[in-house]
Each structure stands twice: as structure tokens, then as C-alpha cells.
Design a protein around this motif. Structure first.
Motif, PDB file in Angstrom:
ATOM      1  N   LYS A   3       0.835  -1.193   0.000  1.00 47.59           N
ATOM      2  CA  LYS A   3       0.000   0.000   0.000  1.00 47.59           C
ATOM      3  C   LYS A   3       0.876   1.252   0.000  1.00 47.59           C
ATOM      4  N   SER A   4       1.951   1.213   0.758  1.00 40.62           N
ATOM      5  CA  SER A   4       2.895   2.337   0.806  1.00 40.62           C
ATOM      6  C   SER A   4       3.537   2.548  -0.565  1.00 40.62           C
ATOM      7  N   TYR A   5       3.902   1.447  -1.229  1.00 39.54           N
ATOM      8  CA  TYR A   5       4.484   1.536  -2.572  1.00 39.54           C
ATOM      9  C   TYR A   5       3.483   2.135  -3.556  1.00 39.54           C
ATOM     10  N   LYS A   6       2.227   1.701  -3.442  1.00 34.29           N
ATOM     11  CA  LYS A   6       1.191   2.216  -4.349  1.00 34.29           C
ATOM     12  C   LYS A   6       0.964   3.705  -4.142  1.00 34.29           C
ATOM     13  N   GLU A   7       0.963   4.154  -2.902  1.00 32.44           N
ATOM     14  CA  GLU A   7       0.782   5.579  -2.614  1.00 32.44           C
ATOM     15  C   GLU A   7       1.946   6.400  -3.149  1.00 32.44           C
ATOM     16  N   ARG A   8       3.168   5.885  -2.927  1.00 32.16           N
ATOM     17  CA  ARG A   8       4.353   6.594  -3.435  1.00 32.16           C
ATOM     18  C   ARG A   8       4.350   6.614  -4.968  1.00 32.16           C
ATOM     19  N   LEU A   9       3.948   5.497  -5.581  1.00 30.47           N
ATOM     20  CA  LEU A   9       3.860   5.423  -7.032  1.00 30.47           C
ATOM     21  C   LEU A   9       2.865   6.452  -7.562  1.00 30.47           C
ATOM     22  N   LYS A 181       9.185  -3.101  -7.271  1.00 34.43           N
ATOM     23  CA  LYS A 181       8.925  -3.510  -5.884  1.00 34.43           C
ATOM     24  C   LYS A 181       7.522  -4.094  -5.752  1.00 34.43           C
ATOM     25  N   LEU A 182       6.557  -3.464  -6.416  1.00 36.44           N
ATOM     26  CA  LEU A 182       5.176  -3.974  -6.371  1.00 36.44           C
ATOM     27  C   LEU A 182       5.069  -5.322  -7.053  1.00 36.44           C
TER      28      LEU A 182
END
Length: 187
Positions: A3-9, A181-182
Motif C-alpha cells: 500500500k505504501s508503494y502504491k501511494e508513493r507510485l 517492488k510492487l
């Protein structure tokens, strides 16, 4: 974690989009403006023909369509029915010497920018303003509009490439990194 990766993306994509949008505004504005002005002009297939009796010849101001900015003074014809026609091919003095109030003329005209514009005028088979010349001018304007829009699209693509290459390095790098990463985090 994903979820953190998706938000940063999402944040990096938004930043990239903002940068690309900022460089695309001017070319897109020019394309929309040029296309709009061209589309507001009737094509020769839609021009109308009528016989009028000239009641009055005066002057009017129209936007300068050529070099420079501002406006120019051209002839305006009023017919015996109270309609006004812009004769942009002639200055008022030229129209007063070429046309005579009270005489009957055949006109070809188009409605442009909420005014009637004469595209051709003749009397007794003698052309005073050539409809063919006006049609050729329309085609030249059409070609110029297409060329201008094509050049703007090319400029837009170049601006996108330069912006992505030199001003969005961090965003593109982070987007690729976060995508990997995702992908790795998915089972």
C-alpha cells in the motif's frame, strides 16, 4: 507494505503528470485556438448566393487576419432589406468607386463570427470580387491551420521528450523502481 508503494507510485505519477501538463499548455492552447478560428468559418460548400440591391456603402472594423495585430477598416454594404455585409477585400474608398448604391448585384457570402462576409460579388456577369479567389484563400487557410497544428503537435512531443529526459529523471526512476517492488511483492 505494498500500500505504501502504491501511494508513493501515485505521488510520483502525479508529479510527472503536472510537469508534462505545464509544458503542454501553450501548444495545446494554440492548437485549440487555431482549430476553433478555422472551424468558425463556413466552407465554400456552405456559402450562400443572393441578389441584392445596395442601399449604402460604409466602413467597418474587423480583426486583422494577416501580419501584425489589431484591426483594419474595410467596406460594409447595406442592402435594401437591411442586411449588412462585410466586404473585407476592399477598403471603403475602393468599394465606393467599384460599386454603386441603388444597383443590383449578385453576392456569394458566408456567415462568419456572427457577421455576413462577402466571398464574391458580381454585376451583369462581371466579377468585382472573385468567388474562386475566396475559395482558394479558404483552402490556403485550411492548409496553414493543418500545418500549424502539426507543428504544435511536433513541438509538444519534443517538449514531452525533453521534459521526461531532463526534468523528470527522479520521477521516472522512482516509478520504475516502485513498479518493480510492487511486482516482487505480489505472490
Amino acid at each position: 507494505m505494498s500500500k505504501s508503494y502504491k501511494e508513493r507510485l501515485k505521488l510520483h505519477r502525479k508529479s510527472l503528470f503536472k510537469k508534462l501538463l505545464s509544458v503542454s499548455c501553450l501548444p495545446l492552447f494554440i492548437i485549440v485556438l487555431a482549430t476553433t478560428f478555422f472551424l468558425l468559418r463556413e466552407s465554400p460548400e456552405h456559402w450562400k448566393s443572393d441578389t441584392i440591391v445596395i442601399n449604402d456603402i460604409s466602413s467597418t472594423t474587423i480583426a486583422s487576419g494577416g501580419r501584425g495585430s489589431g484591426s483594419r477598416i474595410v467596406a460594409q454594404i447595406a442592402d435594401d432589406n437591411g442586411q449588412y455585409f462585410v466586404l473585407s477585400q476592399m477598403k471603403p474608398k475602393e468599394a465606393l468607386s467599384a460599386l454603386k448604391a441603388g444597383d443590383e448585384y449578385t453576392v456569394v457570402y458566408a456567415s462568419e463570427f456572427a457577421r455576413l462576409h462577402i466571398k464574391g460579388i458580381s454585376q451583369g456577369g462581371v466579377e468585382i470580387v472573385s468567388t474562386n479567389d475566396s475559395a482558394q484563400s479558404y483552402e490556403k487557410n485550411k492548409t496553414a491551420t493543418i500545418v500549424l497544428c502539426s507543428v504544435c503537435i511536433l513541438i509538444l512531443l519534443i517538449l514531452f521528450a525533453v521534459t521526461i529526459k531532463f526534468f523528470c529523471k527522479e520521477e521516472t526512476k522512482q516509478i520504475c523502481h516502485l513498479k518493480q517492488k510492487l511486482k516482487a511483492a505480489l505472490p
